[in-house]
Design a protein around this motif. Structure first.
Motif, PDB file in Angstrom:
ATOM      1  N   ARG A 363       0.838  -1.212   0.000  1.00 55.42           N
ATOM      2  CA  ARG A 363       0.000   0.000   0.000  1.00 55.42           C
ATOM      3  C   ARG A 363       0.867   1.253   0.000  1.00 55.42           C
ATOM      4  N   LYS A 364       1.919   1.210   0.802  1.00 56.00           N
ATOM      5  CA  LYS A 364       2.776   2.387   0.887  1.00 56.00           C
ATOM      6  C   LYS A 364       3.517   2.621  -0.419  1.00 56.00           C
ATOM      7  N   LEU A 365       3.958   1.549  -1.072  1.00 55.80           N
ATOM      8  CA  LEU A 365       4.638   1.683  -2.364  1.00 55.80           C
ATOM      9  C   LEU A 365       3.723   2.292  -3.418  1.00 55.80           C
ATOM     10  N   LYS A 366       2.424   1.998  -3.314  1.00 50.96           N
ATOM     11  CA  LYS A 366       1.455   2.528  -4.282  1.00 50.96           C
ATOM     12  C   LYS A 366       0.985   3.932  -3.913  1.00 50.96           C
ATOM     13  N   GLY A 367       1.512   4.484  -2.829  1.00 53.97           N
ATOM     14  CA  GLY A 367       1.154   5.842  -2.436  1.00 53.97           C
ATOM     15  C   GLY A 367      -0.163   5.935  -1.698  1.00 53.97           C
ATOM     16  N   LYS A 368      -0.702   4.796  -1.258  1.00 50.47           N
ATOM     17  CA  LYS A 368      -1.961   4.812  -0.506  1.00 50.47           C
ATOM     18  C   LYS A 368      -1.680   5.012   0.978  1.00 50.47           C
ATOM     19  N   GLU A 369      -2.729   5.359   1.709  1.00 48.83           N
ATOM     20  CA  GLU A 369      -2.595   5.615   3.139  1.00 48.83           C
ATOM     21  C   GLU A 369      -2.097   4.362   3.859  1.00 48.83           C
ATOM     22  N   ALA A 370      -0.979   4.502   4.568  1.00 49.29           N
ATOM     23  CA  ALA A 370      -0.419   3.372   5.325  1.00 49.29           C
ATOM     24  C   ALA A 370       0.305   3.890   6.565  1.00 49.29           C
ATOM     25  N   GLY A 371      -0.171   5.031   7.087  1.00 54.82           N
ATOM     26  CA  GLY A 371       0.428   5.591   8.290  1.00 54.82           C
ATOM     27  C   GLY A 371       0.050   4.789   9.526  1.00 54.82           C
TER      28      GLY A 371
END
Length: 521
Positions: A363-371
């Motif tokens: 998810r983080k690699l795709k720029g999606k929210e993963a905080g």
């Protein structure tokens, strides 16, 4: 220098210091003993004083058993605060772990004695032992590696395998022994496991000579003194007044509340009041708006932790009783021990840890929210969804007089996925937001919040006999999902308050260990 000629503490095995494997097996057997005993605790308290198979329990009411379970699991975590303080300030982590292992071995050994004095004494020794061992053995793992050693994260991953492996093996073996040979034989097996851990730790001391030693005067001078914060509190009329009101109410409650544990709640309220005062003084001493904003988010993360564990810890209490009393455990003509269901959580952790962590990495690699806040909120929601299966189980029980085992397994699966989203993340997120000069103190507050969540779980379980399990499970489902969604809706303003605490993080591509995190609960 070849590895053969190196000192013992510098020797390696499979690319890691041998000391890592000493701590791995010590922690594995400690978790074996703790979770083995925990799987039996509520079942033993509620078992009849004399059963058809000759075993004898305490014959307590469910509410009484769950109340003690809540106090016990809370104190286990609260004792991590003085345990960590004593090690950091006086004796070092190495001696603290040794003392903890000895106390645990003695505690589990005493629990094997069939007497009420032995029961309370054993629980007390286990509480003290876990408090000395738990916060300090993880610190020693970190001390095996130099500051920028890239093997550190892999080392913790190996270490956490031991935690969950010990939990998994304990729930299977201790539950089976208790079923065929009695409760105290089960407690005794947990004690044998801890004795093995103590032997491993003593034998492996030569591999740990460079970590966990007594603190130097310089180490002590870097600590923020609790006494300093308390003296500041005494000089602040407004803050002192708030703390004083809570303490006054606690003392009043001790005289007026019904129940044998009324003074226990009084002591708990007083502790909460003092922690509240310390937290207020820390906020007052913070430098600049950035620190204060992050501190506000940190307090919210503590609330998320309390909510999560308050719901999740039904696993060892109310859901454990449900497996024993209301679940059809017949499997091809053989009755599955109810304690075996406690192995589902560590088993699922071992199976799904890498899978869940890799989902977040992608998810983080795709720029999606993963905080971290999003992961934690998602973890609460997924854990809450697990209770819908307990609702189905309760409905089936009301209709047929028993419910199927797969409802419990599905509930444990969702609870574990939720744990994998929250548990590895929450402590790390906490360290990113906590002011550096208060880090040691705030770690204690984090474990206190975890302990308070465990007590909340006990209180919820106590009320199941009045409210009904269907209402309790349904209420937990609605509350957890609603709470998680609310946190997600507040995500944008909360992220602004963190002032980019996680913005510089990147994902390191490593096929062997990408995202490999395991719970350290």
């Amino acid at each position: 220098m070849s590895d053969i000629n190196k000192p013992a503490h510098q020797k390696e095995l499979f690319g890691h210091p041998i000391g890592l494997y000493v701590l791995f097996f010590t922690e594995m057997w400690e978790r074996f003993s703790y979770y083995g005993m925990r799987a039996l605790l509520v079942l033993y308290m509620t078992a009849k004083t004399m059963q058809a198979n000759g075993q004898s329990g305490l014959g307590w009411l469910e509410g009484e058993a769950l109340a003690l379970y809540g106090w016990y699991t809370m104190l286990v975590y609260l004792m991590s605060i003085p345990g960590g303080f004593i090690a950091d300030r006086y004796i070092g982590q190495k001696k603290a772990v040794l003392i903890g292992a000895i106390l645990l071995t003695a505690g589990h050994g005493v629990l094997a004695i069939d007497a009420i004095w032995a029961y309370y004494t054993g629980l007390g020794l286990v509480i003290l032992g876990v408090g000395m061992l738990k916060p300090n053995i993880s610190t020693m793992v970190g001390g095996l590696y130099k500051q920028n050693d890239i093997r550190r994260d892999k080392g913790f991953s190996v270490f956490y395998v031991g935690i969950n492996l010990g939990s998994f093996l304990a729930s299977l073996s201790v539950g089976l022994v208790a079923k065929f040979y009695g409760w105290h034989a089960g407690f005794g097996l947990a004690g044998i496991g801890m004795l093995l851990g103590l032997i491993v730790y003593i034998y492996g001391q030569r591999y740990l000579v460079h970590v966990g030693n007594e603190p130097t005067p310089e180490d002590k001078s870097n600590d923020i003194s609790i006494a300093t914060l308390m003296s500041q509190l005494l000089k602040s009329p407004i803050h002192l007044g708030i703390v004083g009101l809570i303490i006054a109410y606690a003392i009043y409650a001790g005289f007026t509340y019904a129940g044998a544990d009324n003074w226990g709640y009084t002591a708990l309220y007083i502790v909460i009041a003092l922690v509240t005062g310390i937290m207020m003084m820390i906020y007052k001493n913070l430098n600049g708006q950035v620190e204060k904003d992050r501190y506000v988010v940190l307090l919210l993360s503590l609330l998320i932790v309390i909510v999560f564990w308050g719901c999740f810890e039904q696993m060892g209490g109310l859901m454990n009783l449900y497996a024993e009393q209301k679940t059809n455990r017949d499997l091809f003509g053989w009755e599955v021990p109810s304690a075996w269901f406690q192995s589902a959580n560590p088993g699922f952790i071992i199976l799904f840890a890498v899978f869940v962590a890799n989902i977040w990495a992608k998810r983080k690699l795709k720029g999606k929210e993963a905080g971290s806040l999003f992961k934690m909120a998602t973890g609460v929601i997924i854990m809450g969804i697990g209770f819908i299966y307990m609702v189905f189980a309760s409905m089936e029980y009301e209709a047929n007089g028993s419910s199927a085992m797969y409802w419990l397994v599905l509930a444990y699966l969702f609870h574990t996925i939720g744990e994998l989203c929250l548990s590895p993340v929450s402590l790390s997120f906490f360290t990113k937001l906590a002011p550096a000069r208060y880090m040691a103190l705030m770690m204690g507050v984090y474990w206190a919040a975890t302990g308070l969540g465990n007590k909340v779980a006990g209180v919820i379980g106590e009320n199941a006999s009045k409210a009904g399990e269907l209402n309790i499970f349904g209420g937990l489902f609605i509350f957890a999902v609603t709470f998680g969604i609310l946190v997600i809706l507040l995500m944008k303003p909360l992220k602004r308050l963190t002032h980019g605490a996680e913005d510089k993080e990147t994902i390191i591509h490593d096929d062997e260990t990408e995202g490999f995190e395991l719970s350290n609960h």
